[in-house]
Design a protein around this motif. Structure first.
Motif: not given
Ligand code: SF4
Length: 583
Positions: A70, A72-73, A181, A284-286, A289, A291-294, A489, A491
């Protein structure tokens, strides 16, 4: 002991060449937001307008990018064509990891290309290609043309592109990152368009060393487990942020029809649950990551010939569902996705564009403007008009659409109707929670709901203690700056506590940054404010339109006296941070 210095790539489009150099280090500027601010102090022109060719567009990652989940930004820093001030926007996708794998902590782009161009950069690449034939191509289709750049690095390749809105210098244009994104807010797309850059391809074509010793893998394992075996991130993976629609509607905090209401039974048609049931195709995910919130929805539409279908994949989150859904009075999930799809193609910031169209619909309804200006009917609940409106915003079809693309408040000033422009520094985020959030977004550094947790403060606090509220905003912003320096991220801010970030910095070889994390975060917070003031920010000039005073939340009507008190104290606090006032 100090960590390694940052490696940056400065590409001058006018000269057509790039240069690698070492610049600053984590113990001086932390990274991400801090590195971007330090770079703007070196390369930016505070006295020149946003579209001056020498103004930089900066993409910066942090010392933990690529080393922990994460992280990832990427931070994009630029001079905003929307406000005229120093600005930041954040995006995920594959960009952060591609920059890391290319061996860069930041990419700085200055100058102006001789023609519409694609910039390709990597550890072993630095090329500028003429792509005049891509002029006017939409931000999604252009992705297909970019596949031919950078063969061999596809797994670590990231593509940034602008749509017609960016090329046409619309101040609400965004940069699309890897299709799903965005660097959304404050006009980064126009900043890139002014440089005649249609796209940037970043090739992660080098190998990066892994920290030595046993501490790094042990900490990675620990963090990975926290993220994947506890319920801390469940919300983001399951329904995702669209879960908020029902919640906010229930507490009278979801803006409907240009904020004329804060709750409506129509929410059932556009809720996270409804999208999951009717539209969700996949998640999908960044990069980096787990988690995969996309959430990606499938839009199925019939061709005009009516005997075949067109399938489109559109990513959705809470914010676009608010701005292109409830704000426009749309109550069918497929209608919302269709409006968002057109917004994606034009390369517009979905929040600003949706909220601006909501203003236009009310202005038309009230007779403030006529169809002579709008060129088409715009009615709450009618998706067709709003889809076409997105095209007009991106293409700047006439004077009305040109002004509206600069923001709803500017349109309100030009045509009347400024009182109902839902603008808090920029078009509002989807939280009609109350006084603290309205001040926090209107006067916040990025005018973004993620600058600080004003929206959650409103939901939790019943008192009207302005001093306590402002103390919370300043402290919370500092915590978030710590995260955006890494660049995490947001989140995951519950997982990445200051202590955990310190540990991560230590095991990756940055002990001095770890030891001074809080102090450095405060320093970056102050730098950013100073840059904002130095580039023209005047908090006293920020207007909070009358519409916000008419809002009714779960606590009742907005209290203008409390709002004024929060505003006055917050103004004093940010001026103090920027060292314009004695502490
Ligand atoms: S939680 Fe969502 S926005 Fe944050 S890094 Fe993972 S996929 Fe990207």
């Amino acid at each position: 002991m100090n960590g390694r210095p940052f490696t940056i790539l400065h590409y001058d489009l006018t000269a057509g060449r790039g240069m690698r150099r070492q610049f600053s280090a984590p113990e001086q500027s932390l990274g991400g937001s801090g590195l971007a601010a330090a770079l703007y102090r070196e390369y930016g022109l505070a006295g020149e307008p946003p579209f001056h060719p020498a103004q930089p567009v900066i993409f910066a990652v942090g010392p933990l990018t690529g080393y922990f989940p994460l992280m990832s930004k990427t931070v994009c820093a630029f001079r905003s064509p929307y406000t005229g001030e120093y600005a930041e926007s954040h995006a995920g996708g594959r960009l952060a990891l591609s920059l890391r794998m290319a061996g860069y902590d930041a990419l700085v782009i200055t100058g102006r290309a001789p023609s519409l161009s694609v910039l390709v950069v990597g550890g072993r690449h630095m090329e500028l290609h003429d792509v005049h034939y891509l002029a006017g191509v939409d931000a999604l289709s252009v992705g297909k043309h970019l596949r031919r750049f950078g063969h061999g690095a596809s797994g670590h390749r990231s593509t940034l592109r602008i749509g017609p809105a960016g090329e046409n210098l619309v101040p609400t244009a965004c940069i699309n990152v890897d299709t799903y994104r965005h660097f959304g807010r404050l006009g980064s797309g126009a900043a890139l368009g002014a440089k005649r850059v249609k796209a940037v391809v970043v090739l992660g074509d080098s190998a990066q060393p892994i920290p030595e010793g046993k501490e790094y893998p042990a900490l990675f394992k620990d963090i990975f487990a926290k993220l994947t075996t506890t319920d801390m991130m469940d919300k983001y993976h399951n329904l995702g942020t669209p879960e908020n629609l029902i919640v906010l509607n229930g507490i009278k905090a979801l803006p409907w029809r240009n904020l004329q209401q804060t709750s409506d039974p129509g929410v059932d048609g556009i809720s996270g649950e409804r999208f999951a049931e009717q539209m969700l195709l996949r998640k999908t995910a960044c990069s980096g990551c787990p988690v995969g919130c996309i959430h990606i929805g499938l839009l199925r539409e019939m061709f005009a010939a009516k005997n075949d279908y067109l399938y489109r994949q559109v990513a959705y989150d809470y914010e676009p569902l608010f701005s292109c859904g409830s704000m426009l009075g749309l109550t069918r999930a497929s209608d919302v996705l269709a409006v968002m799809d057109e917004c994606e193609r034009q390369g517009l910031d979905v929040m600003s564009a949706g909220v601006a169209l909501a203003w236009a619909a009310e202005a038309l309804e009230k007779g403030v403007v006529s169809e002579e200006e709008t060129l088409l009917p715009l009615r709450f609940g009618d998706a067709a008009g709003f889809r076409q409106g997105m095209v007009h915003l991106g293409q700047r079809t006439n004077e009305f659409w040109r002004v509206l693309g600069s923001g709803a408040l500017k349109a309100g000033d030009a045509y009347g109707g400024a009182d109902f422009a839902c603008v808090l520094g920029q078009e509002m985020a989807g939280y009609a929670t109350g006084e603290v959030f309205f001040v926090a977004e209107a006067l916040g550094f990025r005018h973004a709901h993620l600058d600080s947790g004003g929206y959650s403060y409103d939901q939790k606090s019943k008192d009207k203690d302005a001093a306590r509220a402002v103390e919370f905003l300043v402290k919370d912003e500092r915590q978030r700056v710590m995260a955006t320096c890494q660049v995490a991220c947001l989140f995951a801010r519950g997982v990445y506590t200051p202590e955990l970030v310190q540990e991560a910095l230590r095991v990756t070889g940055h002990p001095a940054a770890a030891d001074n994390l809080d102090e450095l975060s405060g320093q970056v917070q102050a730098w950013r404010w100073r840059l904002k003031f130095d580039t023209g920010f005047e908090p006293d000039q920020v207007r909070i339109p009358k519409r916000f005073m008419e809002v009714e939340t779960w606590k009742g009507r907005i209290d203008p006296v409390f709002l004024g008190d929060v505003r006055a104290r917050y103004t004093k606090a940010i001026l103090a941070m920027a060292a314009r006032l004695p502490e």
